[in-house]
Design an enzyme around this catalytic site. Structure first.
Site, PDB file in Angstrom:
ATOM      1  N   ASP A 104      42.569  21.130  14.234  1.00  0.00           N
ATOM      2  CA  ASP A 104      42.343  22.568  14.411  1.00  0.00           C
ATOM      3  C   ASP A 104      40.932  22.858  14.932  1.00  0.00           C
ATOM      4  OD1 ASP A 104      40.521  22.859  12.098  1.00  0.00           O
ATOM      5  OD2 ASP A 104      42.309  22.539  10.897  1.00  0.00           O
ATOM      6  N   HIS A 132       6.058  20.536  -4.994  1.00  0.00           N
ATOM      7  CA  HIS A 132       5.857  21.850  -5.604  1.00  0.00           C
ATOM      8  C   HIS A 132       5.364  22.870  -4.576  1.00  0.00           C
ATOM      9  CE1 HIS A 132       1.478  21.368  -5.359  1.00  0.00           C
ATOM     10  NE2 HIS A 132       1.671  20.124  -5.747  1.00  0.00           N
ATOM     11  N   GLU A 135       0.927  13.682 -10.522  1.00  0.00           N
ATOM     12  CA  GLU A 135       0.083  13.360  -9.381  1.00  0.00           C
ATOM     13  C   GLU A 135      -1.006  12.366  -9.778  1.00  0.00           C
ATOM     14  OE1 GLU A 135      -0.487  12.599  -6.467  1.00  0.00           O
ATOM     15  OE2 GLU A 135      -0.453  14.532  -5.407  1.00  0.00           O
TER      16      GLU A 135
END
Length: 467
Positions: free
Chosen positions: A85, A271, A347
């Site tokens: 289709d 972040h 970090e």
């Protein structure tokens, strides 16, 4: 005169977002009896509708050829009628529309190479007549959403499909069970890279080009975003009638990973911005632990909307630092998930450099900065962490999380250094590669981890959701 075996391939693909979580489905049908000979379906990650539709076509043609591998030589001639289709795929593969988009060209070439072009015809059908393949595609997307692989044994797609009317005088139906076994074996070989070269051989430009005598209509101009993972690898994931498949030895390279189950997929979200981000100041785990700025909160909201639209995130794990917890909370509130904290995702501790710009560090601690840039074992001034120490910590977190979330899609909300480290380790790149990657605030990167220890980097520094 050799006998002719006629098959019908119905194929479909879909994307919940376009691009978004995508999957395909394909079914091979005996034209004489209407009997289903093979089914294929697979969740392919984030892709567009058109990529998924082409992948369904490739899987259907591959399964058809696998049913009769000796067709045209010692066996009967094979004629395959493809019904889809997708107007785009049908017209492009029929040669009536040009293939302009670079993502579609390799897929069309792969489809054209599976069987001789003269043995394949194409027909557009309304979606209502393509329910079997459509249902398979949706089953595959549902499986991917749940962190599973599609299983033929659990499929109900054929039960939901309308009854088919056999085409008369097309020859005997053959042994469907034996045919499905042939399809399983051939497609499993294709996955493992053995005896599969002819299945995925890419034709020359002359072979792939449409006949010059055919008119070429304009192609629709809607853009197709690139998805490298959607066009890599073999199409063998789900051509079985029983749900079982051979597991080849692990392979290394850009092709599809062996069938080791669904990988642990880590979506790595940096972040959002803090007040220190646009000033490019060192902001690690030894400083003031700043909150998100107004821009950062907006970025977190945009990321949350993006993941809500995708619908693939199943777990959320965050660094303990405030800027990550706030970003993770925005996504978790939107998705209705809990946030787990992992200390390994924090970090780097930048020691005495915390809060300073690169230029200020160069001015005050020039020799220390030069040594840090040259040697991953060197820590920042004042007792911070070296990149080697961070890599050890991040690798331990990676191993811990991949074991816990095997087969699931996990959003890790973390920082520049942990994300670069995960990407570097996945690529087995040297530590100096850390300085050759760009990671914007609230950017998305993705790494998949397989059961044999191999990893695949699928995305890096994507910020399209912020625009």
């Amino acid at each position: 005169m050799s006998a002719v075996r006629r098959l019908v391939v119905e194929a479909d693909g879909g994307s919940r977002g376009n691009p978004g979580p995508a999957g395909y489905g394909a079914v091979v049908i005996d034209a004489a009896t209407g009997e289903t000979l093979a089914e294929a379906a697979e969740y392919i990650g984030v892709a567009t509708n058109n990529v998924a539709e082409y992948r369904g076509l490739i899987a259907g043609l591959t399964a058809a050829k696998a049913l009769f591998p000796d067709a045209g030589t010692t066996g009967p001639d094979l004629r395959v009628h493809v019904r889809m289709d997708s107007k785009l795929v049908v017209e492009q593969m029929s040669g009536r529309w040009k293939i302009k988009h670079p993502d579609m060209k390799p897929l069309a070439a792969r489809a054209a190479a599976i069987l001789p072009p003269s043995s394949v015809t194409y027909e557009w059908i309304p979606r209502a007549q393509n329910k079997h393949a459509d249902r398979l595609a949706n089953e595959a997307m549902d499986a991917g959403r749940d962190g599973r692989q599609w299983e033929a044994a659990a499929s109900t797609a054929e039960l939901d499909a309308p009854a088919r009317t056999p085409l008369p005088d097309r020859g005997p139906p053959g042994d469907a069970a034996a045919g499905a076994a042939k399809a399983r074996a051939a497609l499993a070989a294709a996955r493992g890279g053995t005896d599969a070269g002819t299945l995925f051989e890419v034709p020359t430009a002359e072979e792939a080009a449409p006949p010059s005598a055919e008119p070429v209509a304009p192609e629709p101009t809607a853009p197709e975003p690139t998805d490298v993972s959607a066009i890599a690898g073999a199409e063998a994931a789900a051509a079985t009638a029983s749900g079982s498949a051979a597991t080849p030895a692990p392979q290394v390279g850009w092709a599809a990973a062996p069938d080791l189950g669904a990988p642990a997929t880590f979506i790595l979200l940096r972040h959002g911005e803090t007040a220190l981000t646009p000033e490019k100041r060192f902001s690690g785990s030894g400083g003031t632990d700043p909150e998100l700025s107004g821009t950062g909160r907006d970025q977190a909201a945009r990321a949350a909307a993006h993941f809500a639209a995708l619908g693939t995130v199943q777990e959320i794990v965050s660094s303990p630092l405030r800027r990550c917890r706030e970003t993770a909370a925005a996504v978790a509130d939107r998705l209705g998930l809990e946030v787990r904290i992992d200390e390994g995702l924090r970090e780097t501790d930048f020691g005495a450099w915390e809060g300073l710009t690169f230029g200020e560090v160069r001015e005050r601690y020039g020799d220390d900065l030069t040594a840090w840039l040259a040697d991953p074992d060197t820590a920042p001034t004042g007792g911070g962490e070296s990149f080697t120490e961070v890599a050890t910590r991040v690798a331990a977190a990676r191993d811990r999380l991949t074991a816990r979330y095997a087969g699931r899609t996990v959003l890790l909300v973390t920082h520049v250094t942990p994300i670069k480290t995960l990407v570097r380790l996945a690529l087995e790149a040297p530590a100096q590669a850390m300085f050759r990657m760009e990671l914007s605030a609230a950017s998305i990167s993705t790494v998949a981890y397989y059961g044999d220890g191999n990893a695949s980097v699928r995305l890096l520094n994507d910020t399209s959701h912020l625009r």
